[in-house]
Design an enzyme around this catalytic site. Structure first.
Site, PDB file in Angstrom:
ATOM      1  N   ARG A 138      15.289  17.393   5.534  1.00 39.86           N
ATOM      2  CA  ARG A 138      13.913  17.908   5.670  1.00 39.86           C
ATOM      3  C   ARG A 138      13.134  17.903   4.360  1.00 39.86           C
ATOM      4  NH1 ARG A 138      16.924  21.241   8.777  1.00 39.86           N
ATOM      5  NH2 ARG A 138      16.749  20.779  10.997  1.00 39.86           N
ATOM      6  N   LYS A 196       1.300   9.135   0.324  1.00 39.31           N
ATOM      7  CA  LYS A 196       1.530   8.494   1.634  1.00 39.31           C
ATOM      8  C   LYS A 196       2.857   7.751   1.586  1.00 39.31           C
ATOM      9  CE  LYS A 196      -3.063   7.492   3.418  1.00 39.31           C
ATOM     10  NZ  LYS A 196      -3.958   6.411   3.849  1.00 39.31           N
ATOM     11  N   GLU A 222      -6.918  -4.696  -6.287  1.00 41.60           N
ATOM     12  CA  GLU A 222      -7.041  -3.271  -5.915  1.00 41.60           C
ATOM     13  C   GLU A 222      -7.791  -2.513  -7.017  1.00 41.60           C
ATOM     14  OE1 GLU A 222      -6.266  -1.733  -3.105  1.00 41.60           O
ATOM     15  OE2 GLU A 222      -4.902  -3.121  -2.097  1.00 41.60           O
ATOM     16  N   LYS A 230      -8.058   6.973  -7.972  1.00 41.85           N
ATOM     17  CA  LYS A 230      -7.342   7.374  -6.755  1.00 41.85           C
ATOM     18  C   LYS A 230      -7.020   8.866  -6.798  1.00 41.85           C
ATOM     19  CE  LYS A 230      -4.038   6.240  -3.287  1.00 41.85           C
ATOM     20  NZ  LYS A 230      -2.983   5.385  -2.793  1.00 41.85           N
ATOM     21  N   GLU A 237      -7.132  12.182   4.140  1.00 43.76           N
ATOM     22  CA  GLU A 237      -8.017  11.129   4.646  1.00 43.76           C
ATOM     23  C   GLU A 237      -8.879  11.573   5.814  1.00 43.76           C
ATOM     24  OE1 GLU A 237      -6.271   7.173   4.511  1.00 43.76           O
ATOM     25  OE2 GLU A 237      -7.713   6.478   5.990  1.00 43.76           O
ATOM     26  N   ARG A 292     -11.455  10.029   1.343  1.00 40.12           N
ATOM     27  CA  ARG A 292     -10.343   9.100   1.064  1.00 40.12           C
ATOM     28  C   ARG A 292     -10.493   7.771   1.808  1.00 40.12           C
ATOM     29  NH1 ARG A 292      -3.875  10.667   0.244  1.00 40.12           N
ATOM     30  NH2 ARG A 292      -3.189   8.556  -0.116  1.00 40.12           N
ATOM     31  N   ASN A 332     -10.385   2.420   1.623  1.00 40.38           N
ATOM     32  CA  ASN A 332     -10.161   1.301   2.531  1.00 40.38           C
ATOM     33  C   ASN A 332     -11.240   0.221   2.419  1.00 40.38           C
ATOM     34  OD1 ASN A 332      -7.817   2.442   3.667  1.00 40.38           O
ATOM     35  ND2 ASN A 332      -9.103   3.809   4.889  1.00 40.38           N
ATOM     36  N   HIS A 337     -10.617  -3.311   3.593  1.00 37.57           N
ATOM     37  CA  HIS A 337      -9.423  -3.271   4.437  1.00 37.57           C
ATOM     38  C   HIS A 337      -9.694  -3.594   5.903  1.00 37.57           C
ATOM     39  CE1 HIS A 337      -7.617  -1.674   0.867  1.00 37.57           C
ATOM     40  NE2 HIS A 337      -6.448  -1.487   1.441  1.00 37.57           N
ATOM     41  N   HIS A 361      -7.132  -6.204   6.784  1.00 35.68           N
ATOM     42  CA  HIS A 361      -6.033  -6.009   7.744  1.00 35.68           C
ATOM     43  C   HIS A 361      -6.098  -7.037   8.862  1.00 35.68           C
ATOM     44  CE1 HIS A 361      -5.338  -1.549   6.540  1.00 35.68           C
ATOM     45  NE2 HIS A 361      -4.493  -2.346   5.943  1.00 35.68           N
ATOM     46  N   HIS A 419      -1.088  -8.542   0.301  1.00 35.06           N
ATOM     47  CA  HIS A 419      -2.030  -7.512   0.734  1.00 35.06           C
ATOM     48  C   HIS A 419      -3.318  -7.516  -0.124  1.00 35.06           C
ATOM     49  CE1 HIS A 419      -3.490  -3.763   2.365  1.00 35.06           C
ATOM     50  NE2 HIS A 419      -3.516  -3.236   1.147  1.00 35.06           N
TER      51      HIS A 419
HETATM   52  N1  NAD Z   1       1.595   4.446   0.179  1.00 34.53           N
HETATM   53  C1  NAD Z   1       0.417   3.943  -0.069  1.00 34.53           C
HETATM   54  O1  NAD Z   1      -0.558   4.668  -0.307  1.00 34.53           O
HETATM   55  C2  NAD Z   1       0.259   2.449  -0.103  1.00 34.53           C
HETATM   56  C3  NAD Z   1      -0.929   1.890  -0.590  1.00 34.53           C
HETATM   57  C4  NAD Z   1      -1.025   0.502  -0.664  1.00 34.53           C
HETATM   58  C5  NAD Z   1       0.039  -0.299  -0.263  1.00 34.53           C
HETATM   59  N2  NAD Z   1       1.183   0.280   0.207  1.00 34.53           N
HETATM   60  C6  NAD Z   1       2.320  -0.537   0.627  1.00 34.53           C
HETATM   61  O2  NAD Z   1       2.824  -1.229  -0.508  1.00 34.53           O
HETATM   62  C7  NAD Z   1       3.541  -2.366  -0.044  1.00 34.53           C
HETATM   63  C8  NAD Z   1       3.230  -3.552  -0.936  1.00 34.53           C
HETATM   64  O3  NAD Z   1       3.664  -3.260  -2.242  1.00 34.53           O
HETATM   65  P1  NAD Z   1       3.823  -4.407  -3.348  1.00 34.53           P
HETATM   66  O4  NAD Z   1       2.619  -5.249  -3.363  1.00 34.53           O
HETATM   67  O5  NAD Z   1       4.245  -3.740  -4.597  1.00 34.53           O
HETATM   68  O6  NAD Z   1       4.958  -5.349  -2.728  1.00 34.53           O
HETATM   69  P2  NAD Z   1       6.549  -5.367  -2.872  1.00 34.53           P
HETATM   70  O7  NAD Z   1       7.107  -4.022  -2.963  1.00 34.53           O
HETATM   71  O8  NAD Z   1       7.050  -6.279  -1.804  1.00 34.53           O
HETATM   72  O9  NAD Z   1       6.766  -6.123  -4.261  1.00 34.53           O
HETATM   73  C9  NAD Z   1       6.323  -7.454  -4.393  1.00 34.53           C
HETATM   74  C10 NAD Z   1       7.424  -8.376  -4.914  1.00 34.53           C
HETATM   75  O10 NAD Z   1       7.536  -8.209  -6.323  1.00 34.53           O
HETATM   76  C11 NAD Z   1       8.920  -7.995  -6.681  1.00 34.53           C
HETATM   77  N3  NAD Z   1       8.881  -7.171  -7.883  1.00 34.53           N
HETATM   78  C12 NAD Z   1       8.588  -5.857  -7.962  1.00 34.53           C
HETATM   79  N4  NAD Z   1       8.505  -5.467  -9.235  1.00 34.53           N
HETATM   80  C13 NAD Z   1       8.788  -6.564  -9.989  1.00 34.53           C
HETATM   81  C14 NAD Z   1       8.856  -6.813 -11.391  1.00 34.53           C
HETATM   82  N5  NAD Z   1       8.568  -5.867 -12.272  1.00 34.53           N
HETATM   83  N6  NAD Z   1       9.178  -8.051 -11.800  1.00 34.53           N
HETATM   84  C15 NAD Z   1       9.430  -9.054 -10.911  1.00 34.53           C
HETATM   85  N7  NAD Z   1       9.354  -8.888  -9.585  1.00 34.53           N
HETATM   86  C16 NAD Z   1       9.041  -7.659  -9.132  1.00 34.53           C
HETATM   87  C17 NAD Z   1       9.518  -7.359  -5.457  1.00 34.53           C
HETATM   88  O11 NAD Z   1      10.913  -7.536  -5.429  1.00 34.53           O
HETATM   89  C18 NAD Z   1       8.808  -8.115  -4.347  1.00 34.53           C
HETATM   90  O12 NAD Z   1       9.434  -9.357  -4.116  1.00 34.53           O
HETATM   91  C19 NAD Z   1       3.134  -2.580   1.394  1.00 34.53           C
HETATM   92  O13 NAD Z   1       4.214  -2.284   2.242  1.00 34.53           O
HETATM   93  C20 NAD Z   1       1.985  -1.609   1.621  1.00 34.53           C
HETATM   94  O14 NAD Z   1       1.935  -1.121   2.935  1.00 34.53           O
HETATM   95  C21 NAD Z   1       1.303   1.634   0.294  1.00 34.53           C
END
Ligand code: NAD
Length: 366
Positions: A120, A142, A184, A226, A236, A240, A244, A247, A251, A264
């Protein structure tokens, strides 16, 4: 190093952004939690651990238990969370254990969700290693996983105790991932920080070459933006939503390309172009502002070429998770550095915005 405070009704924590944080992680965490708990877990992926694991471990007297998540959205699932929770249970994790999510946004989202529901809720720390995770996903609480029916459909809010964004780790990030993350930051500037827009225009070369000072400036400003928004609207229910920006169509593009063609940030890049067009048509930004901001998006692209039909993309905007009661929401910039949410975009306006964006996306063939 810059420290940005996040304060919401349910949590208060610092986000630290700078170079060299990784090698001094343990004492930095101890400053927050007191003595490290008996069981510390690190969730990461094999490739990140191969690149940065040694550096990560340097400051720990006792090595944490390392858990691995396979890379890609395909493993951002409840099944992965169950597997990881069982590994933790077998390794003796209890309520006092600490989890450190060390990786990109996927590791961060899964790690946060695992921490939120294991017994939990246990405390966790974010150590983001992609630009997107540093400027966006690690901040704001999130967490969640995907379902076959859609992205991020299961999750909750669970804030970390702290975020350590070490800019040095970006040194191994593929350029495409870096640029996607920077889009972003472009978004952050357009909706809330005109000085960030100016900085990103004037220092694009340094930022794209990963100059530490320039990157720190961009990352810290994006996090500050942020943190400020999340402070005012944690769940949100209003403000917040401006996060988006780009987006709605972004999306839709991800969905229309089956999450295979675009990162993304790139989808958000094209989504911002569509939203900028709509904003220009509605007069919330001027023609000059439109041209300036569109150039900025391409500066941090280049965005992948798309060949999609307008109708396909328009239809996909109907399925956006952010829509409530079938109302299609759009975030539109108001000048540079401000934005608002509109819900009355007509089908004709949407069609024109998507058509414009797809024409630009097709032109890149030349
Ligand atoms: N929680 C939130 O508020 C929020 C906001 C935006 C996006 N997200 C989520 O984030 C995710 C996308 O995150 P992302 O873009 O970081 O993608 P990711 O986590 O897939 O990382 C991208 C790639 O980079 C590699 N990588 C990571 N760090 C590295 C480094 N220092 N050197 C070399 N390679 C490295 C990873 O192994 C992966 O292959 C999505 O699932 C999305 O839904 C969440």
């Amino acid at each position: 190093m810059q420290t940005i405070r996040v304060e919401t009704p349910t949590a208060k924590y610092d986000v630290m952004a700078g170079s060299g944080l990784l090698s001094s992680l343990a004492p930095r965490i101890e400053r927050i939690v007191g003595k490290l708990p008996r069981r510390v877990f690190v969730l990461t992926s094999a490739s990140i651990w191969a690149l940065w694991g040694e550096n990560f471990l340097v400051s720990f007297a006792e090595a944490p238990v390392v858990l691995f998540l396979e890379p890609g959205e395909k493993f951002k699932t409840l099944a992965s969370v169950e597997k990881l929770a069982r590994q933790m249970a077998r390794a003796g994790a209890d309520r006092g254990s600490l989890l450190i999510a060390f990786g990109g946004g996927i590791v961060g989202d899964v790690g946060g969700f695992l921490a939120a529901i294991y017994m939990r809720g246990i405390p966790y720390i974010q150590v983001p290693t992609t630009l997107l995770a540093q400027v966006d996903s690690s901040v704001g609480g999130k967490t969640g996983v995907n379902l076959p029916e859609g992205k991020n459909l299961v999750g909750n809010f669970h804030h970390p105790l702290a975020v350590f964004a070490d800019i040095e780790t970006l040194g191994t990030l593929p350029e495409r991932e870096l640029r996607a993350g920077l889009l972003e930051s472009v978004k952050a500037g357009i909706i809330r920080d005109r000085s960030l827009v100016r900085f990103m225009e004037e220092h694009a070369d340094q930022v794209l070459e990963c100059d530490a000072k320039a990157l720190e400036r961009v990352i810290a400003a994006s996090i500050r933006m942020k943190a400020g928004v999340v402070h005012l609207d944690e769940r949100e229910s209003g403000l917040r939503m401006i996060l988006n920006f780009g987006h709605t169509v972004g999306h839709a593009l991800e969905q229309a390309t089956h999450y295979k063609t675009l990162l993304h940030g790139e989808a958000v890049g094209w989504g911002m172009v569509a939203a900028l067009h709509l904003a220009r048509q509605r007069g919330t930004i001027s023609q000059t502002q439109f041209e300036r901001l569109e150039v900025l998006v391409y500066l941090y692209g280049p965005l992948p070429v798309l060949s999609l039909r307008t109708a396909r993309v328009v239809a996909a905007t109907g399925g956006d998770k952010k829509n409530v009661n079938g109302v299609r929401r759009f975030v539109l910039p108001i000048g540079i550095g401000d934005a608002g949410v509109v819900e009355d975009v007509t089908p004709e306006e949407l069609q024109a915005a998507v058509e414009y964006m797809l024409a630009r996306a097709g032109e890149q063939h030349a």
